[in-house]
Scaffold this motif. Structure first.
Motif, PDB file in Angstrom:
ATOM      1  N   PHE A 111       0.743  -0.796   0.067  1.00 56.04           N
ATOM      2  CA  PHE A 111      -0.151  -0.092   0.228  1.00 56.04           C
ATOM      3  C   PHE A 111       0.814   1.509   0.038  1.00 56.04           C
ATOM      4  N   ALA A 115       1.522   4.099  -2.768  1.00 57.60           N
ATOM      5  CA  ALA A 115       0.773   5.835  -2.796  1.00 57.60           C
ATOM      6  C   ALA A 115       2.343   5.850  -2.486  1.00 57.60           C
ATOM      7  N   ASP A 250      -6.869  -1.220  -1.222  1.00 57.07           N
ATOM      8  CA  ASP A 250      -5.135  -0.701  -2.293  1.00 57.07           C
ATOM      9  C   ASP A 250      -5.492   0.505  -2.466  1.00 57.07           C
ATOM     10  N   TYR A 251      -4.326   1.515  -2.743  1.00 58.06           N
ATOM     11  CA  TYR A 251      -4.348   2.608  -2.639  1.00 58.06           C
ATOM     12  C   TYR A 251      -5.167   3.279  -4.097  1.00 58.06           C
ATOM     13  N   LYS A 262      -4.385   8.831  -9.629  1.00 55.61           N
ATOM     14  CA  LYS A 262      -3.580   7.687  -9.525  1.00 55.61           C
ATOM     15  C   LYS A 262      -2.815   7.554 -10.859  1.00 55.61           C
TER      16      LYS A 262
END
Length: 288
Positions: A111, A115, A250-251, A262
Protein backbone atom coordinates in the motif's frame (compact mmCIF):
# COMPACT_ATOMS: atom_id res chain seq x y z
CA UNK A 1 14.12 37.57 18.97
CA UNK A 2 16.96 35.38 20.15
CA UNK A 3 16.55 31.63 19.80
CA UNK A 4 17.46 31.15 23.45
CA UNK A 5 14.47 33.25 24.52
CA UNK A 6 12.05 31.27 22.35
CA UNK A 7 13.46 28.01 23.68
CA UNK A 8 13.07 29.26 27.24
CA UNK A 9 9.45 30.21 26.53
CA UNK A 10 8.82 26.75 25.08
CA UNK A 11 9.72 25.21 28.46
CA UNK A 12 6.99 27.10 30.31
CA UNK A 13 4.07 25.01 31.54
CA UNK A 14 1.50 27.19 29.80
CA UNK A 15 -0.85 26.79 26.84
CA UNK A 16 0.68 27.59 23.48
CA UNK A 17 -1.41 30.70 22.92
CA UNK A 18 -0.12 32.14 26.21
CA UNK A 19 3.46 31.34 25.18
CA UNK A 20 2.85 32.98 21.81
CA UNK A 21 1.45 36.11 23.46
CA UNK A 22 4.51 36.28 25.72
CA UNK A 23 6.85 35.85 22.75
CA UNK A 24 5.09 38.70 20.91
CA UNK A 25 6.02 41.01 23.80
CA UNK A 26 9.70 40.20 23.08
CA UNK A 27 10.81 39.67 26.68
CA UNK A 28 14.44 39.35 27.66
CA UNK A 29 15.96 36.00 28.56
CA UNK A 30 16.30 37.15 32.17
CA UNK A 31 12.58 37.98 32.30
CA UNK A 32 11.61 34.52 31.05
CA UNK A 33 14.05 32.79 33.38
CA UNK A 34 12.42 34.49 36.36
CA UNK A 35 9.31 32.46 35.50
CA UNK A 36 11.14 29.29 36.60
CA UNK A 37 13.06 28.13 33.53
CA UNK A 38 15.92 25.64 33.77
CA UNK A 39 18.70 27.29 31.75
CA UNK A 40 20.55 23.97 31.55
CA UNK A 41 17.74 22.64 29.36
CA UNK A 42 17.94 25.73 27.17
CA UNK A 43 21.67 25.26 26.69
CA UNK A 44 21.12 21.58 25.89
CA UNK A 45 18.62 22.46 23.15
CA UNK A 46 20.95 25.09 21.70
CA UNK A 47 23.75 22.53 21.59
CA UNK A 48 21.48 19.98 19.93
CA UNK A 49 20.41 22.43 17.23
CA UNK A 50 23.97 23.56 16.52
CA UNK A 51 24.81 20.43 14.50
CA UNK A 52 23.13 21.90 11.41
CA UNK A 53 21.05 18.76 10.77
CA UNK A 54 18.24 19.49 13.17
CA UNK A 55 15.90 22.43 12.74
CA UNK A 56 13.19 24.09 14.77
CA UNK A 57 10.11 26.19 14.12
CA UNK A 58 7.73 27.94 16.47
CA UNK A 59 4.00 28.59 16.51
CA UNK A 60 3.23 31.67 14.42
CA UNK A 61 6.15 31.26 12.04
CA UNK A 62 5.51 30.92 8.31
CA UNK A 63 6.84 27.36 8.13
CA UNK A 64 4.76 26.15 11.10
CA UNK A 65 2.35 23.44 9.84
CA UNK A 66 -1.04 24.95 9.08
CA UNK A 67 -2.61 21.57 9.95
CA UNK A 68 -1.84 22.18 13.64
CA UNK A 69 -3.38 25.63 13.95
CA UNK A 70 -6.90 24.24 14.50
CA UNK A 71 -5.82 21.97 17.37
CA UNK A 72 -6.97 22.83 20.88
CA UNK A 73 -3.42 23.26 22.15
CA UNK A 74 -0.91 22.90 19.28
CA UNK A 75 2.77 22.45 20.15
CA UNK A 76 4.62 25.73 20.61
CA UNK A 77 7.73 24.40 18.91
CA UNK A 78 8.66 21.53 16.61
CA UNK A 79 12.10 20.04 16.11
CA UNK A 80 12.60 18.29 12.80
CA UNK A 81 15.01 16.97 10.20
CA UNK A 82 14.59 17.26 6.46
CA UNK A 83 11.63 19.43 5.52
CA UNK A 84 8.18 20.05 6.85
CA UNK A 85 5.40 19.45 4.29
CA UNK A 86 4.90 22.18 1.73
CA UNK A 87 1.48 23.60 0.92
CA UNK A 88 -0.34 21.40 -1.58
CA UNK A 89 1.38 18.17 -0.55
CA UNK A 90 -1.02 15.24 -0.35
CA UNK A 91 -0.52 13.77 3.11
CA UNK A 92 -1.93 10.44 4.26
CA UNK A 93 -1.64 9.03 7.77
CA UNK A 94 -1.01 5.29 7.92
CA UNK A 95 -1.15 3.34 11.17
CA UNK A 96 -1.46 -0.16 12.57
CA UNK A 97 -0.36 -2.54 15.27
CA UNK A 98 3.24 -2.85 16.39
CA UNK A 99 2.93 -6.63 16.11
CA UNK A 100 1.26 -7.41 12.76
CA UNK A 101 1.09 -10.80 11.13
CA UNK A 102 3.02 -11.41 7.92
CA UNK A 103 0.09 -10.67 5.63
CA UNK A 104 -0.61 -7.26 7.18
CA UNK A 105 3.08 -6.30 7.03
CA UNK A 106 3.12 -7.18 3.33
CA UNK A 107 -0.12 -5.24 2.79
CA UNK A 108 1.36 -2.18 4.48
CA UNK A 109 4.47 -2.31 2.31
CA UNK A 110 2.49 -2.72 -0.92
CA UNK A 111 0.00 0.00 0.00
CA UNK A 112 2.76 2.45 0.97
CA UNK A 113 4.77 1.65 -2.16
CA UNK A 114 1.85 2.44 -4.45
CA UNK A 115 0.81 5.55 -2.49
CA UNK A 116 4.34 6.98 -2.44
CA UNK A 117 4.74 6.29 -6.17
CA UNK A 118 1.66 8.46 -6.71
CA UNK A 119 3.30 11.41 -4.92
CA UNK A 120 1.49 10.92 -1.63
CA UNK A 121 3.64 11.69 1.40
CA UNK A 122 2.91 9.15 4.09
CA UNK A 123 2.70 10.17 7.74
CA UNK A 124 3.69 7.39 10.14
CA UNK A 125 5.14 6.96 13.62
CA UNK A 126 8.58 5.77 14.64
CA UNK A 127 7.09 2.54 16.03
CA UNK A 128 7.81 -0.95 14.74
CA UNK A 129 5.28 -3.07 12.88
CA UNK A 130 2.91 -1.58 10.31
CA UNK A 131 4.56 1.84 10.42
CA UNK A 132 8.00 0.33 9.89
CA UNK A 133 6.80 -1.65 6.86
CA UNK A 134 5.50 1.57 5.30
CA UNK A 135 8.82 3.33 5.94
CA UNK A 136 10.70 0.53 4.17
CA UNK A 137 8.50 1.01 1.08
CA UNK A 138 9.10 4.76 0.98
CA UNK A 139 12.84 4.38 1.44
CA UNK A 140 12.98 1.70 -1.31
CA UNK A 141 11.25 4.19 -3.61
CA UNK A 142 13.56 7.02 -2.52
CA UNK A 143 10.64 9.01 -1.09
CA UNK A 144 10.78 10.49 2.39
CA UNK A 145 7.86 9.71 4.68
CA UNK A 146 7.08 12.08 7.52
CA UNK A 147 7.80 10.25 10.78
CA UNK A 148 6.17 11.85 13.82
CA UNK A 149 8.04 10.81 16.96
CA UNK A 150 6.86 9.99 20.47
CA UNK A 151 10.16 11.12 22.01
CA UNK A 152 12.99 13.61 21.54
CA UNK A 153 15.21 13.40 18.47
CA UNK A 154 18.36 12.92 20.56
CA UNK A 155 17.16 9.75 22.29
CA UNK A 156 18.66 6.38 21.38
CA UNK A 157 15.18 5.31 20.22
CA UNK A 158 15.79 7.65 17.27
CA UNK A 159 19.57 7.91 16.88
CA UNK A 160 20.17 4.13 17.03
CA UNK A 161 17.69 3.44 14.23
CA UNK A 162 19.62 3.66 10.94
CA UNK A 163 16.42 3.49 8.88
CA UNK A 164 15.33 6.86 10.26
CA UNK A 165 18.34 8.53 8.61
CA UNK A 166 16.39 8.36 5.34
CA UNK A 167 13.15 10.02 6.51
CA UNK A 168 11.89 13.40 7.68
CA UNK A 169 11.50 13.41 11.46
CA UNK A 170 9.22 15.64 13.52
CA UNK A 171 9.05 15.87 17.30
CA UNK A 172 7.15 18.20 19.61
CA UNK A 173 9.35 17.24 22.56
CA UNK A 174 12.70 18.25 24.02
CA UNK A 175 15.69 16.44 22.45
CA UNK A 176 16.20 14.05 25.38
CA UNK A 177 12.53 13.43 26.23
CA UNK A 178 11.92 9.65 26.50
CA UNK A 179 8.93 7.88 24.99
CA UNK A 180 6.14 7.80 27.57
CA UNK A 181 2.48 6.84 27.25
CA UNK A 182 1.18 10.42 27.24
CA UNK A 183 3.71 11.38 24.57
CA UNK A 184 2.52 8.53 22.36
CA UNK A 185 -1.02 9.87 22.66
CA UNK A 186 0.13 13.39 21.84
CA UNK A 187 2.06 12.03 18.88
CA UNK A 188 -1.11 10.39 17.55
CA UNK A 189 -2.92 13.74 17.59
CA UNK A 190 -0.17 15.33 15.49
CA UNK A 191 0.11 12.38 13.09
CA UNK A 192 -3.58 12.46 12.26
CA UNK A 193 -3.58 16.27 12.06
CA UNK A 194 -0.96 16.11 9.31
CA UNK A 195 -2.87 13.63 7.14
CA UNK A 196 -5.88 14.50 5.01
CA UNK A 197 -7.21 11.05 5.94
CA UNK A 198 -6.13 8.07 8.05
CA UNK A 199 -5.84 4.44 6.98
CA UNK A 200 -5.83 1.71 9.65
CA UNK A 201 -4.04 -1.33 8.22
CA UNK A 202 -4.39 -3.85 11.06
CA UNK A 203 -5.50 -3.20 14.62
CA UNK A 204 -6.47 -5.49 17.52
CA UNK A 205 -8.94 -4.25 20.13
CA UNK A 206 -6.42 -2.48 22.34
CA UNK A 207 -4.24 -1.08 19.57
CA UNK A 208 -3.01 2.50 19.74
CA UNK A 209 -4.16 2.71 16.12
CA UNK A 210 -7.71 3.00 17.41
CA UNK A 211 -6.64 6.12 19.28
CA UNK A 212 -5.28 7.45 15.97
CA UNK A 213 -8.66 6.73 14.39
CA UNK A 214 -10.44 8.55 17.22
CA UNK A 215 -8.12 11.55 16.86
CA UNK A 216 -8.76 11.70 13.12
CA UNK A 217 -12.53 11.52 13.58
CA UNK A 218 -12.40 14.22 16.28
CA UNK A 219 -10.60 16.43 13.76
CA UNK A 220 -13.22 15.81 11.09
CA UNK A 221 -10.93 13.59 9.00
CA UNK A 222 -11.94 10.45 7.10
CA UNK A 223 -10.84 7.07 8.50
CA UNK A 224 -10.52 4.02 6.25
CA UNK A 225 -10.05 0.37 7.16
CA UNK A 226 -7.75 -1.80 5.07
CA UNK A 227 -9.26 -5.27 4.76
CA UNK A 228 -10.73 -7.53 7.43
CA UNK A 229 -9.07 -10.77 8.50
CA UNK A 230 -10.21 -13.76 10.52
CA UNK A 231 -7.84 -13.30 13.48
CA UNK A 232 -8.05 -11.18 16.63
CA UNK A 233 -5.46 -8.88 15.09
CA UNK A 234 -8.31 -7.44 13.00
CA UNK A 235 -10.78 -6.92 15.87
CA UNK A 236 -10.10 -3.18 15.83
CA UNK A 237 -10.70 -3.07 12.09
CA UNK A 238 -14.05 -4.79 12.58
CA UNK A 239 -15.03 -2.30 15.28
CA UNK A 240 -14.27 0.63 12.97
CA UNK A 241 -16.14 -1.03 10.13
CA UNK A 242 -19.20 -1.48 12.35
CA UNK A 243 -18.99 2.23 13.22
CA UNK A 244 -19.22 3.11 9.53
CA UNK A 245 -15.60 3.41 8.39
CA UNK A 246 -15.27 2.52 4.68
CA UNK A 247 -13.15 -0.52 3.80
CA UNK A 248 -10.55 -0.29 1.04
CA UNK A 249 -8.56 -3.04 -0.65
CA UNK A 250 -5.65 -0.96 -1.95
CA UNK A 251 -4.46 2.53 -2.78
CA UNK A 252 -6.61 2.61 -5.94
CA UNK A 253 -9.76 2.35 -3.81
CA UNK A 254 -8.57 5.18 -1.57
CA UNK A 255 -7.63 7.40 -4.51
CA UNK A 256 -11.09 6.91 -6.00
CA UNK A 257 -12.87 7.80 -2.75
CA UNK A 258 -10.70 10.88 -2.10
CA UNK A 259 -10.57 12.06 -5.69
CA UNK A 260 -6.78 11.78 -5.82
CA UNK A 261 -4.94 11.13 -9.07
CA UNK A 262 -3.52 7.70 -9.72
CA UNK A 263 -1.09 7.14 -12.56
CA UNK A 264 1.08 4.44 -11.00
CA UNK A 265 -0.14 1.01 -9.91
CA UNK A 266 1.35 -2.24 -8.72
CA UNK A 267 2.13 -4.50 -11.65
CA UNK A 268 0.85 -8.07 -11.72
CA UNK A 269 4.09 -9.46 -13.14
CA UNK A 270 7.15 -9.11 -10.87
CA UNK A 271 9.48 -9.78 -13.81
CA UNK A 272 8.82 -6.32 -15.23
CA UNK A 273 11.04 -3.33 -14.51
CA UNK A 274 11.03 -1.47 -11.16
CA UNK A 275 11.35 -4.45 -8.86
CA UNK A 276 11.00 -4.10 -5.10
CA UNK A 277 11.31 -6.80 -2.50
CA UNK A 278 9.91 -7.00 1.01
CA UNK A 279 10.18 -10.24 2.92
CA UNK A 280 9.55 -13.08 0.53
CA UNK A 281 7.46 -11.03 -1.92
CA UNK A 282 8.40 -9.03 -5.01
CA UNK A 283 6.58 -5.98 -6.36
CA UNK A 284 6.71 -3.97 -9.55
CA UNK A 285 5.24 -0.63 -10.59
CA UNK A 286 3.54 0.20 -13.85
CA UNK A 287 2.85 3.68 -15.18
CA UNK A 288 -0.34 4.65 -17.05
Amino acid sequence: MKLSVLLAISLLRRPTLEKYALACREPSLATVCRLGIDMQKVRRMLSFLSDGRHRICFYGMEEYPAQFCHLENPPFCLMYTGHLPEAGTQLLTLCGTRYPDGNAAQDAYAFALEAAANDVQLVVSNSRGIDRSAVYACVDLNRKPLVVCDCGLATSRITADALLDSVSLVSAFEPDAPALAFRCLSRNVLSTAFGEATVVMQAPKRSGSLHCATCALDQGKDVFVHRIGDTALYDGNRMLLEMGAPMIRDYADLAFLLGWKKWVHLGPDPRKESLYRFGCSWYSLEYD
